[in-house]
Design a protein around this motif. Structure first.
Motif, PDB file in Angstrom:
ATOM      1  N   SER A  62       0.680  25.489  15.116  1.00  0.00           N
ATOM      2  CA  SER A  62       1.124  25.415  16.516  1.00  0.00           C
ATOM      3  C   SER A  62       1.628  26.777  16.989  1.00  0.00           C
ATOM      4  O   SER A  62       2.500  26.850  17.843  1.00  0.00           O
ATOM      5  N   GLY A  63       1.050  27.820  16.439  1.00  0.00           N
ATOM      6  CA  GLY A  63       1.505  29.183  16.726  1.00  0.00           C
ATOM      7  C   GLY A  63       1.003  29.735  18.048  1.00  0.00           C
ATOM      8  O   GLY A  63       0.553  28.999  18.924  1.00  0.00           O
ATOM      9  N   SER A  67      -6.544  35.474  20.891  1.00  0.00           N
ATOM     10  CA  SER A  67      -7.341  35.632  22.105  1.00  0.00           C
ATOM     11  C   SER A  67      -8.828  35.631  21.785  1.00  0.00           C
ATOM     12  O   SER A  67      -9.242  35.925  20.663  1.00  0.00           O
ATOM     13  N   ASP A  68      -9.641  35.333  22.798  1.00  0.00           N
ATOM     14  CA  ASP A  68     -11.097  35.350  22.624  1.00  0.00           C
ATOM     15  C   ASP A  68     -11.585  36.720  22.190  1.00  0.00           C
ATOM     16  O   ASP A  68     -12.509  36.835  21.381  1.00  0.00           O
ATOM     17  N   SER A 110      -9.211  28.630  18.441  1.00  0.00           N
ATOM     18  CA  SER A 110      -7.859  29.043  18.791  1.00  0.00           C
ATOM     19  C   SER A 110      -7.696  29.079  20.297  1.00  0.00           C
ATOM     20  O   SER A 110      -8.652  29.366  21.027  1.00  0.00           O
ATOM     21  N   GLN A 111      -6.484  28.786  20.741  1.00  0.00           N
ATOM     22  CA  GLN A 111      -6.121  28.914  22.142  1.00  0.00           C
ATOM     23  C   GLN A 111      -4.788  29.645  22.203  1.00  0.00           C
ATOM     24  O   GLN A 111      -3.826  29.246  21.527  1.00  0.00           O
ATOM     25  N   VAL A 112      -4.748  30.687  23.001  1.00  0.00           N
ATOM     26  CA  VAL A 112      -3.504  31.444  23.157  1.00  0.00           C
ATOM     27  C   VAL A 112      -2.409  30.502  23.656  1.00  0.00           C
ATOM     28  O   VAL A 112      -2.618  29.732  24.587  1.00  0.00           O
ATOM     29  N   GLY A 113      -1.271  30.554  22.983  1.00  0.00           N
ATOM     30  CA  GLY A 113      -0.137  29.720  23.341  1.00  0.00           C
ATOM     31  C   GLY A 113      -0.180  28.314  22.772  1.00  0.00           C
ATOM     32  O   GLY A 113       0.799  27.568  22.884  1.00  0.00           O
TER      33      GLY A 113
END
Length: 125
Positions: A62-63, A67-68, A110-113
């Protein structure tokens, strides 16, 4: 400040692999997940299962996410998303080489945030 949830398939067949090398991959993924958690409480989920001819091992955190622009480079030697002095950028590169040598591969989301998910796929013996 980190909760670890584990859901492992206890009926996995053996594979022909280097236990030490795979242990270093799991340790690297877990340490990266811990490092990615920038605000408690953090959550790391570890999951394993089998399909017709391969294992899937998933580590989700959950970090802060990746980024892409960075995600396409995370397996490059010496590339790191960590601040200066906190990582060499070799962990994922070495892990990728180990998994590839065992006939497997990574799949990363991954998704930022929101966090990251690292799926490792390894073939049965």
């Amino acid at each position: 400040g980190v909760l670890i949830e584990v859901d492992l398939d206890m009926d996995l067949p053996p594979i022909l692999a280097s236990a030490d090398n795979l242990q270093s991959v799991w340790l690297n993924l877990l340490l990266n997940a811990i490092d990615a958690i920038d605000r408690p409480p953090g959550l790391i989920r570890i999951f394993s299962c089998k399909s017709e001819n391969q294992f899937q091992i998933t580590i989700t955190d959950s970090g802060k996410g990746i980024s892409d622009e960075q995600i396409s480079r995370i397996f490059e030697p010496f590339f790191t998303t960590k601040s200066s002095g906190h990582g060499t950028g070799l962990g994922l590169s070495v892990s990728d080489r180990i998994i590839t040598q065992h006939g497997g591969y990574f799949q990363v989301e991954s998704q930022v945030g929101q966090g990251s998910t690292f799926n490792v796929f390894l073939p049965f013996s």
